[in-house]
Design a protein around this motif. Structure first.
Motif, PDB file in Angstrom:
ATOM      1  N   GLY A  88      -7.014  16.251 -44.749  1.00 54.96           N
ATOM      2  CA  GLY A  88      -5.591  15.940 -44.790  1.00 54.96           C
ATOM      3  C   GLY A  88      -5.135  15.849 -43.341  1.00 54.96           C
ATOM      4  O   GLY A  88      -5.591  16.607 -42.485  1.00 54.96           O
ATOM      5  N   GLU A  89      -4.277  14.919 -43.044  1.00 55.31           N
ATOM      6  CA  GLU A  89      -3.917  14.600 -41.661  1.00 55.31           C
ATOM      7  C   GLU A  89      -3.341  15.790 -40.896  1.00 55.31           C
ATOM      8  O   GLU A  89      -3.779  16.096 -39.783  1.00 55.31           O
ATOM      9  CB  GLU A  89      -2.929  13.436 -41.637  1.00 55.31           C
ATOM     10  N   ALA A  90      -2.373  16.481 -41.475  1.00 50.66           N
ATOM     11  CA  ALA A  90      -1.730  17.601 -40.767  1.00 50.66           C
ATOM     12  C   ALA A  90      -2.716  18.737 -40.519  1.00 50.66           C
ATOM     13  O   ALA A  90      -2.759  19.300 -39.426  1.00 50.66           O
ATOM     14  CB  ALA A  90      -0.527  18.095 -41.558  1.00 50.66           C
ATOM     15  N   LEU A  95      -6.583  21.807 -37.041  1.00 50.42           N
ATOM     16  CA  LEU A  95      -7.965  22.220 -36.802  1.00 50.42           C
ATOM     17  C   LEU A  95      -8.455  21.767 -35.432  1.00 50.42           C
ATOM     18  O   LEU A  95      -9.047  22.534 -34.682  1.00 50.42           O
ATOM     19  CB  LEU A  95      -8.885  21.685 -37.916  1.00 50.42           C
ATOM     20  N   LEU A  96      -8.183  20.530 -35.078  1.00 46.91           N
ATOM     21  CA  LEU A  96      -8.583  19.998 -33.775  1.00 46.91           C
ATOM     22  C   LEU A  96      -7.949  20.804 -32.641  1.00 46.91           C
ATOM     23  O   LEU A  96      -8.609  21.121 -31.644  1.00 46.91           O
ATOM     24  CB  LEU A  96      -8.207  18.519 -33.647  1.00 46.91           C
ATOM     25  N   LYS A  97      -6.685  21.145 -32.814  1.00 49.30           N
ATOM     26  CA  LYS A  97      -5.977  21.931 -31.792  1.00 49.30           C
ATOM     27  C   LYS A  97      -6.608  23.319 -31.651  1.00 49.30           C
ATOM     28  O   LYS A  97      -6.810  23.797 -30.526  1.00 49.30           O
ATOM     29  CB  LYS A  97      -4.499  22.042 -32.152  1.00 49.30           C
ATOM     30  N   GLN A  98      -6.928  23.952 -32.766  1.00 50.25           N
ATOM     31  CA  GLN A  98      -7.518  25.306 -32.730  1.00 50.25           C
ATOM     32  C   GLN A  98      -8.896  25.310 -32.108  1.00 50.25           C
ATOM     33  O   GLN A  98      -9.297  26.273 -31.455  1.00 50.25           O
ATOM     34  CB  GLN A  98      -7.574  25.905 -34.136  1.00 50.25           C
ATOM     35  N   CYS A  99      -9.648  24.234 -32.313  1.00 50.67           N
ATOM     36  CA  CYS A  99     -11.017  24.118 -31.752  1.00 50.67           C
ATOM     37  C   CYS A  99     -10.999  23.537 -30.343  1.00 50.67           C
ATOM     38  O   CYS A  99     -12.050  23.259 -29.767  1.00 50.67           O
ATOM     39  CB  CYS A  99     -11.892  23.279 -32.680  1.00 50.67           C
ATOM     40  N   ARG A 100      -9.809  23.300 -29.817  1.00 51.95           N
ATOM     41  CA  ARG A 100      -9.640  22.745 -28.461  1.00 51.95           C
ATOM     42  C   ARG A 100     -10.318  21.393 -28.290  1.00 51.95           C
ATOM     43  O   ARG A 100     -11.015  21.154 -27.327  1.00 51.95           O
ATOM     44  CB  ARG A 100     -10.151  23.722 -27.405  1.00 51.95           C
ATOM     45  N   LEU A 101     -10.087  20.511 -29.266  1.00 50.09           N
ATOM     46  CA  LEU A 101     -10.626  19.140 -29.191  1.00 50.09           C
ATOM     47  C   LEU A 101      -9.502  18.130 -29.086  1.00 50.09           C
ATOM     48  O   LEU A 101      -8.410  18.333 -29.462  1.00 50.09           O
ATOM     49  CB  LEU A 101     -11.480  18.828 -30.417  1.00 50.09           C
TER      50      LEU A 101
END
Length: 101
Positions: A88-90, A95-101
């Motif tokens: 899901g987009e949000a 997830l990307l932000k938390q994994c620093r990507l």
């Protein structure tokens, strides 16, 4: 990506998860109490364990598995990873932000 492993100690499971979070290798994790039946060193085992579900990005998989193997107390830890087609987009942005990507 979902990665799974099991541990026999909930306190140790929480400690490992916190280390993985601090290293930005996972976005979040869940711990579930389970029953595990398996064969180990020639005997049949029926144990209570804790299943860890680790949520991460595929780019973090190799490093996550390497660090998790080092932190894991089992001689032969199960570390299984499964790709997720869509979060899901949000959620994926989070997830990307938390994994620093």
């Amino acid at each position: 990506m979902l990665c799974y492993t099991t541990l026999d100690n909930k306190k140790q499971a929480r400690k490992i998860i916190k280390k993985l979070l601090r290293k930005n290798l996972i976005a979040c994790a869940q711990i579930q109490k389970i029953s595990s039946l398996y064969r180990w060193e020639g005997r049949l085992c029926d144990d209570k364990e804790f299943l860890l579900t680790l949520k991460t990005h595929p780019k973090k998989r190799k490093k996550l598995c390497k660090i998790l193997t080092k932190l894991h107390p089992y001689k032969v830890p199960e570390i299984a990873c499964v790709r997720v087609d869509s979060w899901g987009e949000a959620y994926e942005k989070w997830l990307l932000k938390q994994c620093r990507l």
